[in-house]
Design a protein around this motif. Structure first.
Motif, mmCIF file in Angstrom:
data_model
loop_
_atom_site.group_PDB
_atom_site.id
_atom_site.type_symbol
_atom_site.label_atom_id
_atom_site.label_comp_id
_atom_site.label_asym_id
_atom_site.label_seq_id
_atom_site.Cartn_x
_atom_site.Cartn_y
_atom_site.Cartn_z
ATOM 1 N N ILE A 552 -8.464 -14.370 -5.295
ATOM 2 C CA ILE A 552 -7.456 -15.418 -5.103
ATOM 3 C C ILE A 552 -6.088 -14.924 -5.582
ATOM 4 O O ILE A 552 -5.061 -15.136 -4.917
ATOM 5 C CB ILE A 552 -7.863 -16.699 -5.866
ATOM 6 C CG1 ILE A 552 -9.185 -17.252 -5.318
ATOM 7 C CG2 ILE A 552 -6.766 -17.754 -5.808
ATOM 8 C CD1 ILE A 552 -9.133 -17.721 -3.878
ATOM 9 N N LYS A 556 -2.449 -13.586 -3.077
ATOM 10 C CA LYS A 556 -1.074 -14.083 -3.208
ATOM 11 C C LYS A 556 -0.045 -12.974 -3.016
ATOM 12 O O LYS A 556 1.127 -13.247 -2.749
ATOM 13 C CB LYS A 556 -0.881 -14.731 -4.584
ATOM 14 C CG LYS A 556 -1.690 -16.018 -4.760
ATOM 15 C CD LYS A 556 -1.560 -16.570 -6.172
ATOM 16 C CE LYS A 556 -2.419 -17.829 -6.351
ATOM 17 N NZ LYS A 556 -2.367 -18.336 -7.752
ATOM 18 N N ASN A 560 1.685 -13.077 4.984
ATOM 19 C CA ASN A 560 1.303 -13.520 6.322
ATOM 20 C C ASN A 560 2.374 -13.002 7.299
ATOM 21 O O ASN A 560 3.545 -13.353 7.175
ATOM 22 C CB ASN A 560 1.249 -15.054 6.362
ATOM 23 C CG ASN A 560 0.771 -15.593 7.698
ATOM 24 O OD1 ASN A 560 1.040 -15.017 8.758
ATOM 25 N ND2 ASN A 560 0.102 -16.733 7.658
ATOM 26 N N ASN A 565 4.869 -16.014 4.364
ATOM 27 C CA ASN A 565 4.345 -16.531 3.092
ATOM 28 C C ASN A 565 3.066 -15.785 2.710
ATOM 29 O O ASN A 565 2.439 -15.134 3.553
ATOM 30 C CB ASN A 565 4.053 -18.036 3.227
ATOM 31 C CG ASN A 565 5.304 -18.828 3.547
ATOM 32 O OD1 ASN A 565 6.370 -18.550 3.006
ATOM 33 N ND2 ASN A 565 5.171 -19.822 4.432
ATOM 34 N N GLN A 568 -3.607 -17.231 2.721
ATOM 35 C CA GLN A 568 -4.581 -18.042 1.996
ATOM 36 C C GLN A 568 -5.985 -17.623 2.430
ATOM 37 O O GLN A 568 -6.226 -17.322 3.597
ATOM 38 C CB GLN A 568 -4.364 -19.528 2.287
ATOM 39 C CG GLN A 568 -3.088 -20.095 1.687
ATOM 40 C CD GLN A 568 -2.969 -21.591 1.955
ATOM 41 O OE1 GLN A 568 -3.079 -22.047 3.097
ATOM 42 N NE2 GLN A 568 -2.764 -22.367 0.901
ATOM 43 N N ARG A 570 -10.396 -18.452 1.894
ATOM 44 C CA ARG A 570 -11.465 -19.335 1.429
ATOM 45 C C ARG A 570 -12.564 -18.453 0.862
ATOM 46 O O ARG A 570 -12.889 -17.402 1.434
ATOM 47 C CB ARG A 570 -12.028 -20.162 2.589
ATOM 48 C CG ARG A 570 -11.211 -21.359 3.013
ATOM 49 C CD ARG A 570 -11.985 -22.192 4.032
ATOM 50 N NE ARG A 570 -12.245 -21.404 5.234
ATOM 51 C CZ ARG A 570 -11.521 -21.519 6.347
ATOM 52 N NH1 ARG A 570 -10.515 -22.370 6.409
ATOM 53 N NH2 ARG A 570 -11.825 -20.803 7.397
ATOM 54 N N PRO A 609 -8.861 -23.916 1.422
ATOM 55 C CA PRO A 609 -7.963 -22.774 1.222
ATOM 56 C C PRO A 609 -7.573 -22.569 -0.250
ATOM 57 O O PRO A 609 -7.305 -23.539 -0.967
ATOM 58 C CB PRO A 609 -6.735 -23.146 2.067
ATOM 59 C CG PRO A 609 -7.274 -24.032 3.138
ATOM 60 C CD PRO A 609 -8.376 -24.815 2.500
ATOM 61 N N SER A 610 -7.613 -21.265 -0.657
ATOM 62 C CA SER A 610 -7.248 -20.828 -2.017
ATOM 63 C C SER A 610 -8.153 -21.417 -3.087
ATOM 64 O O SER A 610 -7.775 -21.515 -4.258
ATOM 65 C CB SER A 610 -5.778 -21.166 -2.332
ATOM 66 O OG SER A 610 -4.923 -20.499 -1.443
ATOM 67 N N LYS A 611 -9.372 -21.828 -2.688
ATOM 68 C CA LYS A 611 -10.352 -22.352 -3.639
ATOM 69 C C LYS A 611 -11.637 -21.523 -3.557
ATOM 70 O O LYS A 611 -11.960 -20.938 -2.516
ATOM 71 C CB LYS A 611 -10.678 -23.818 -3.333
ATOM 72 C CG LYS A 611 -9.525 -24.790 -3.522
ATOM 73 C CD LYS A 611 -9.350 -25.145 -4.995
ATOM 74 C CE LYS A 611 -8.315 -26.262 -5.159
ATOM 75 N NZ LYS A 611 -8.131 -26.602 -6.583
#
Length: 663
Positions: A552, A556, A560, A565, A568, A570, A609-611
């Motif tokens: 995770i 970052k 993209n 940005n 993200q 999963r 997303p991002s979890k």
């Protein structure tokens, strides 16, 4: 020669290890190995010694002395042991004949002109000590001498010596800029504990043992001498080599008459005429204090026609090559124990001969006190038949009793063998380098193979064995994918997708090493890892959880290509049993099978997303392991119905740097 550098390498490797040698040679900027008979620049050896002092933190004199001691042992191991032992019966004779040994070695080497050996001269003192004169073109290497001489004295003559420099000057007696070091050599016998007790009651055995035994033999009759010898047989006769002089002086002549020493008998007049002498010794010269030639052998007259004019000055026709001293009678007398090498002067040869190589003569000087003249008994210094032909000479020009004839013929064959040996040594070195490169390539291949398959599985496949599938009762599997990956692909160039995934996967791959989890495969944007397979470990869930937290954070930092940005991802994790094995022969893969794989995939596809999405079994493995988790509740999972799931938030005890494996 490479022999010296090979010895230095052997010393460093043997005493300080291969790593020290590698560091030393890299700093000195030299190659890893040296050919024995190849000629190398002195600077290479000097650089190695200099860097050895700095790396080992040892003064130069100690390094050189240690090298001297080791060089003596290295020579013995290299086959020169017998040759060195036969140089002399005591230390004085050993040192006195070192120059003769170097002269002999000129025959052994392919490029004798490249050998610039040191020179030694030794003087006895009344107190039993010696002055050793050391001459060399190479400055700063004098400390090797105590190492070599000390090791030889202890090994061959069982005596310990101490050597100290008493004089160090720029040599004036010898031509060229020569370093001249004078060592004071003092020696003491070395006894074992048993011998020391045995000789403690015999003080005459010590410093003055030889003198006392000699005086006793002169005064006592035969029977008493025999009694004395038998009484002391256990302590005097079986003594060390250094006392052989005492025993050698006792000889039996005629009917058991005991004599001290040997007195030669000379005829009243010389029973040989001048012509026979000059023919029988075709290479000899007699000259006086003014260097005027009084007599010369027939073969040397043939080679140097000017010698047929008696009374000409010898230094007009010859120069002294060794020892490098001025051509004066006083200098020759000072080095009279050395072998002298003369070389003909090109400018004094007949015009038609000036294109030939100049002839060298090697031999000994004998001072004739009654005639106040010097006799030079010599032989042509020739190593091969080719050298003989170049000077338009023949074997017949050399006297039948002169071993130079045999040396030339033997050396011809030996040089051919040496050339073959050199070729083999070069091939061996080439094979060593190829083997080293092969080993490096093998490591690269193995690294690539181990990146595709677990190491033990890869090793089994290399050995041609079949890899059986294995069941693992509990492991933790992770799946991840990129959110809206399909949309990103539709809006970007293929190369942008490749660069994005490569940037992300490089960081993920590094994290697999940090947390010791096994990367199973990547398919498009999907990334799959497992903990507890192929090597079962009880901490499989914690490892995968920490890896997921790192993913995770790493994501970052990946951009993209559409929005600019951070991307993200999963992540889904599930714990359970699996079956693992190798599938296929071409491009074989280590695959996992079982419902655990399906559930882990569902955790990822039903994630946020991002979890990091956890199944209840993964949660049970982590709930007492310092991880912060929150309940998501029941969700409908495709093909599985309702499942109670959780989100992994953080590791309560590990910092971000620890999770990412940063310093």
């Amino acid at each position: 020669y490479g022999f010296i550098n090979t010895c230095l390498k052997s010393l460093v490797v043997e005493k300080y290890g291969e790593e020290t040698w590698e560091k030393l040679r890299l700093q000195a900027g030299v190659q890893d190995s040296f050919l024995t008979f190849e000629v190398y620049k002195d600077e290479i050896t000097m650089q190695l010694v200099d860097k050895a002092c700095k790396i080992l933190g040892v003064p130069a004199d100690m390094v050189l002395r240690e090298f001297g001691e080791y060089f003596f042992e290295f020579c013995k191991r290299s086959g020169y042991d017998h040759m060195l032992r036969t140089l002399g019966g005591n230390l004085y004779e050993f040192i006195e004949n070192l120059d003769a040994l170097h002269s002999y070695l000129l025959f052994l080497f392919v490029f004798p002109q490249e050998m610039n050996a040191p020179s030694f001269r030794v003087e006895k003192n009344e107190d039993g000590s010696m002055h050793l004169h050391y001459y060399s073109d190479r400055r700063g290497l004098c400390h090797i001498v105590p190492g070599i001489i000390g090791a030889a004295a202890l090994d061959f003559f069982n005596i310990e010596i101490s050597m100290e420099i008493v004089n160090q000057t720029e040599e004036e007696e010898r031509t060229g800029k020569k370093e001249h070091i004078v060592f004071l050599v003092t020696q003491n016998p070395v006894f074992s504990y048993k011998e020391r007790n045995k000789f403690s009651s015999s003080p005459q055995y010590l410093a003055d043992s030889e003198k006392q035994i000699e005086n006793q033999l002169r005064k006592e009759d035969l029977e008493k001498a025999k009694t004395t010898i038998s009484d002391r047989g256990s302590s005097v006769c079986p003594v060390k080599k250094s006392h052989w002089k005492t025993i050698r002086g006792i000889i039996t002549l005629g009917k058991g008459k005991l004599l001290r020493g040997f007195d030669p008998v000379y005829p009243k007049s010389l029973w040989i005429d001048t012509k026979t002498f000059c023919n029988g010794l075709p290479f000899h010269m007699v000259f006086d204090k003014e260097l005027r030639v009084k007599q010369a052998g027939v073969s040397i007259q043939k080679i140097v026609p000017g010698l047929q004019t008696m009374g000409i000055c010898l230094d007009h026709y010859f120069s002294i090559v060794h020892p490098e001293v001025p051509f004066t009678i006083s200098s020759i007398q000072k080095f009279i124990n050395s072998q002298f090498v003369f070389q003909t002067r090109r400018e004094m040869m007949p015009e038609s001969w000036k294109q030939r190589p100049m002839l060298e003569l090697r031999g000994q000087m004998i001072w004739m006190e009654s005639l106040q003249c010097m006799l030079y008994l010599c032989s042509p210094l020739l190593r091969t038949l080719h050298e003989l032909e170049e000077r338009q000479m023949h074997i017949a020009d050399i006297a039948p009793h002169d071993v130079t004839r045999d040396l030339i013929l033997l050396n011809q064959q030996r040089l051919a063998e040496m050339e073959l040996s050199n070729q083999l040594e070069r091939k061996k070195e080439e094979l060593r380098i190829l083997s080293k490169h092969l080993e490096e390539e093998k490591k690269k291949t193995e690294a690539l193979l181990y990146a595709m398959l677990p190491q033990h599985v890869a090793n089994q496949l290399k050995e041609g064995k079949r890899v059986e599938a294995g069941e693992f009762k509990e492991c933790t599997i992770l799946f991840s994918d990129v959110v809206t990956f399909t949309n990103i692909c539709a809006q970007c160039e293929p190369i942008q997708i490749v660069l994005m995934l490569n940037s992300m996967y490089l960081q993920f791959d590094r994290l697999t090493t940090v947390h010791d989890v096994y990367k199973v495969e990547t398919i498009g944007d999907a990334y799959m890892v497992v903990g507890g397979v192929p090597v079962p470990v009880p901490t499989h869930a914690e490892r995968v959880a920490n890896f997921a937290l790192g993913m995770i954070i790493a994501a970052k930092g990946v951009q993209n290509p559409v929005s600019g940005n951070p991307i993200q991802i999963r992540v889904g994790i599930h714990t359970g049993p699996v079956l693992a094995g190798v599938v296929g022969e071409k491009m074989p893969r280590y695959c996992l099978f079982g419902d655990t794989v399906n559930i882990a995939s569902r955790m990822e596809s039903h994630g946020v997303p991002s979890k990091i999405h956890l199944s209840s079994s993964a949660y049970q493995c982590l709930k007492h392991k310092n991880f912060e988790m929150i309940e998501r509740g029941e969700i409908e999972v495709k093909g599985k119905g309702k499942m109670h799931t959780y989100f992994l938030i953080r590791n309560k005890t590990a910092t971000e740097n620890e999770i990412m494996g940063r310093p």
